[in-house]
Write a protein that holds these residues in place. Sequence first.
Motif, PDB file in Angstrom:
ATOM      1  N   THR B  27      -5.962   0.837   0.765  1.00 14.45           N
ATOM      2  CA  THR B  27      -5.899  -0.420   1.501  1.00 14.45           C
ATOM      3  C   THR B  27      -4.676  -0.567   2.383  1.00 14.45           C
ATOM      4  O   THR B  27      -4.695  -1.304   3.350  1.00 14.45           O
ATOM      5  N   PRO B  29      -1.672  -2.144   1.747  1.00 12.43           N
ATOM      6  CA  PRO B  29      -1.483  -3.590   1.734  1.00 12.43           C
ATOM      7  C   PRO B  29      -0.372  -4.056   2.672  1.00 12.43           C
ATOM      8  O   PRO B  29      -0.385  -5.205   3.114  1.00 12.43           O
ATOM      9  N   ILE B  32      -1.932  -5.232   6.037  1.00 10.71           N
ATOM     10  CA  ILE B  32      -2.960  -6.270   6.125  1.00 10.71           C
ATOM     11  C   ILE B  32      -2.363  -7.585   6.620  1.00 10.71           C
ATOM     12  O   ILE B  32      -1.360  -8.061   6.111  1.00 10.71           O
ATOM     13  N   SER B 104      -9.841  -0.749  -6.432  1.00  8.44           N
ATOM     14  CA  SER B 104      -9.534  -0.256  -5.094  1.00  8.44           C
ATOM     15  C   SER B 104     -10.221   1.076  -4.826  1.00  8.44           C
ATOM     16  O   SER B 104     -10.747   1.283  -3.747  1.00  8.44           O
ATOM     17  N   GLU B 107     -13.997   0.344  -4.497  1.00 13.14           N
ATOM     18  CA  GLU B 107     -14.246  -0.396  -3.270  1.00 13.14           C
ATOM     19  C   GLU B 107     -14.183   0.562  -2.063  1.00 13.14           C
ATOM     20  O   GLU B 107     -14.980   0.466  -1.132  1.00 13.14           O
ATOM     21  N   THR B 189       6.019  -6.796  -0.288  1.00 15.87           N
ATOM     22  CA  THR B 189       4.796  -6.165  -0.794  1.00 15.87           C
ATOM     23  C   THR B 189       5.075  -4.740  -1.243  1.00 15.87           C
ATOM     24  O   THR B 189       4.673  -4.326  -2.335  1.00 15.87           O
ATOM     25  N   GLU B 247      -9.689  -1.664   7.571  1.00 13.62           N
ATOM     26  CA  GLU B 247      -9.834  -1.862   6.130  1.00 13.62           C
ATOM     27  C   GLU B 247      -9.299  -0.663   5.350  1.00 13.62           C
ATOM     28  O   GLU B 247      -8.609  -0.825   4.352  1.00 13.62           O
ATOM     29  N   TRP B 321     -11.749 -10.201  -8.659  1.00 16.10           N
ATOM     30  CA  TRP B 321     -11.863 -10.370  -7.213  1.00 16.10           C
ATOM     31  C   TRP B 321     -13.315 -10.507  -6.817  1.00 16.10           C
ATOM     32  O   TRP B 321     -14.063  -9.527  -6.806  1.00 16.10           O
ATOM     33  N   VAL B 324     -13.864  -8.589  -1.129  1.00 12.38           N
ATOM     34  CA  VAL B 324     -12.760  -7.758  -0.655  1.00 12.38           C
ATOM     35  C   VAL B 324     -11.654  -8.593  -0.016  1.00 12.38           C
ATOM     36  O   VAL B 324     -10.467  -8.283  -0.143  1.00 12.38           O
ATOM     37  N   ASP B 328      -7.841  -8.057  -0.908  1.00 10.08           N
ATOM     38  CA  ASP B 328      -6.759  -7.740   0.023  1.00 10.08           C
ATOM     39  C   ASP B 328      -5.647  -8.772  -0.067  1.00 10.08           C
ATOM     40  O   ASP B 328      -4.466  -8.434  -0.058  1.00 10.08           O
ATOM     41  N   ARG B 329      -6.037 -10.046  -0.144  1.00  4.98           N
ATOM     42  CA  ARG B 329      -5.010 -11.084  -0.191  1.00  4.98           C
ATOM     43  C   ARG B 329      -4.176 -11.002  -1.454  1.00  4.98           C
ATOM     44  O   ARG B 329      -2.983 -11.278  -1.441  1.00  4.98           O
ATOM     45  N   THR B 332      -1.040  -8.786  -1.203  1.00  3.13           N
ATOM     46  CA  THR B 332      -0.039  -8.948  -0.156  1.00  3.13           C
ATOM     47  C   THR B 332       0.731 -10.242  -0.353  1.00  3.13           C
ATOM     48  O   THR B 332       0.249 -11.191  -0.956  1.00  3.13           O
TER      49      THR B 332
END
Lengths: 72, 803
Positions: B27, B29, B32, B104, B107, B189, B247, B321, B324, B328-329, B332
């Motif tokens: 990801t 992070p 993002i 992760s 996904e 992060t 992504e 979660w 997605v 992601d949020r 971060t």
Amino acid sequence: MNVIGLVLVLAVVCLYEIPSLVRQKLWRELAAFLCVSGLAFTLALLMMIGVDTPNPLTWLEAAAKWIVSLFG
Amino acid sequence: MTISHKTTARQLGSILLLLRVSPMTLTMPMMIGMPSSQGLWIAAIAATVISVPLVAWMAALCRAEGLDDVIGISRRLLGTIVGSAVGWLFVLYWLILAAFELRSVSEAYVTGVMTATPIMAFMVLTALVSAGIARRGIRLIAMMCELIALLILVSVLLTMVMPLDMIQLRNLLPVLPEGLRPLASPTVTAVSLFLDMVVLMMIAPSMNSGRGLIRGTIWSVLVSGAMLASLLAAMNAVFGPLSTALELPAFILTQVISIGAAVERLEVITMASWTFGVGLALATILWAAAVASARLLNLTCYEPLVYPLGGLTVFLAIRMWPDVGNFDRSVTGISGGLVTSLFILAALAILTVARWLKRRTDGGSGPTGGDRRARNVAAIVAMGLIISLSTGCWSRKEIETLGFVVATGIDTSLGATHWDGTGSDGDPGKLMQCTVQVMKPNSITSGERGPSLERPFWGVAVTGRTMMECVRKLSEVSPRVLYWPHNRWLVIGEEYAKGGVGKMLDFWERNQETRLRTSVGVVAGGRAWDLFQAEFELERTPSEGGRKVAINVSQKLSTVVLATINDFVVAMASEGIDPIAVRAEIIPYTLPYEVTGDVVREEVKATARLTGASVFRGDKLVGWLDGREARGYNWVVGKVKSALLVVDAPGQSVELDPMASLIGLEIIRAKGTFKPKISDDGRDIKMGVQISAEASIADAQPYVDSYTAADLWTFLERQLEEAIKSEAMASIRKAQELQADVFGFGREVYRTNPRVWKQVKDQWYEIFAGLEPEIEVSVNIVRSGLKVRSVKVSEMGGAGEGR
């Protein structure tokens, strides 16, 4: 379908772990195993049949909000 | 491989390195939601610098407490009750971390590769395999990590190096467009992700020495920090402003790799890192959670807890979660990451203070080694399991069932085509027509009978409202599943291009099968459908023919501007630059003679020429550059590879024969750059363009003698400089006339003087239109082919006119 899979996985793991624990008379370990498996099984089952289960992410987010509010 | 009883520094370093793999290759992070991506590599370095002492602190604490684990340390220092509470918090943290890793990697598979597979399948399989490894103890994990870490290091390195032709380091400018403030969030992060290395406080008891613990820890922070910074820089250099919108950036980065147009589909590399790296990281975390809870419950062995905890992890990975975006949020900025890092730091601080208070009364107890000898066989079995996980595919695609799309055309709709089944309801003005060329596999293969006489491709068009609707509607007429990674061309009809292409491009970035390396072209004065009726005589498929023509013309004449979807979208998304793409034209073509003999071929109705460029403003086509102007563009941006320019020969030779007065000069190599010249008050902006080239004499009509006539070289150099300058000027004037900054002059102002750019960007098109370019050209003619001088036509006296 999913529930059957869940029970199957649980059964296989139980068959894999329990006999040796019983043979070695590790009762505390057996109890711990059963507790954690039971917890995982129940939570997964509840989620599958659509009951609202606890979500640690909401705890984390609440904690994050609280921490941020501490700093103003 | 020898089995040591203890974990070495290198093994520890490898374990901790693999913990960082998933946030880097999945990801990312840090990227993002960031407004810009240029300075992120600095944030990565800052985070590394901050993390080194923090992580070393963890290691030092364990070392000082006699290589005990964090459970033992906190119980001893804080008392059994408080210490156990801290320990359980660590267990909870590791469970959440394990759930994160599991989600992760699953996904990523579902998003990037196998979209039809239920995510549950990946989760259960990965959790089972990882738990199987974890159950065999840290020794096996350590050995496997040592092997895999090297593979991952190499693969990440390859990911960064191989898209070399797409890397544009100037995308990294300006370094900090919004100052240092926006770097705070990605730095936090990244630091929070480095703090995941706290798992080393469970591994400590198995270490061979305290020095090894510290060394392995610091090594892993530095190496993974360097990887992170360079990966971020590479992504930004390739994708520019697009990178914060991706992504799975590392995955897409490997997707654009193409070596010699032959070796493609290298995303397998990243997928290997996912499976191996994240699988082992998950095993490590599960192991830590199991050992910690066994210690807290005073059990003699942790093994029975591993599978149940794995089950709990799967539950959490699904439950935590919902989608997605949520996922992601949560990694971060101010969210879960903050809480966990504060928890770890607080625990470290409390333990350190407690130790300081207690130091006088207490000495550390010895390490407790609960290791078992791990067997090589187990390692091999587990590896085999992981590999089988990565190859056994749910939504697999067999080659016999696929239709390879090699070119796609987009037009405005003329109403439903005869292919259309389900009517596309809605405003006909909003419909688009999508034409695809699909390879016919049966007719490419040349068996004993020689190449098939059939046309080797199939063209079909459907109409729809969105790109994806067209793609799906093709399944109504195609017996084979259309497969997009080999699509070479995205050809847009002129009319559609004028209406704006941004709405259609989203599909090409979002979809898993399409590639950002696909070339973009616009049909001048025609429709993509018509262009797809054209064929090249020397190639069996128009798509391949078009690709080779594009290479040919760019390497021999440079009169075409090539662009990939990535180039196009980056230009579209960046401030101060407009997109440019290939211009294709249809040449009606009929054979002037009857085809006889063995050549039985459907009539070739037309062929195509690639020349010039299509100029966009924003996402709308506004005009064209002809071949000469396109080369002018290439001079300015430094993309001329080779070219041929014809200039006048020196005066005296022209006088001899006015009909033979030209000299052809071949460009061997060329460079072009431009730099804004901004006055101190920022009002007056000029653009300094510098072009340099090396050329050789390719053909000469009159008699020239490069051996004796020294001034010939300088004369030709001046001539060539003038010719290049006028081409470059023509292209700039044309772009100014169209008010489309395809050169990226504005972006260069932004990159070099972000503050000036802020003031001028609202009126940039007006400024651009009035911009006075200062073009400097320097040319060296270095060779004259295989001849020193021309051969004179011998003249003999006698009859005839004579001279």
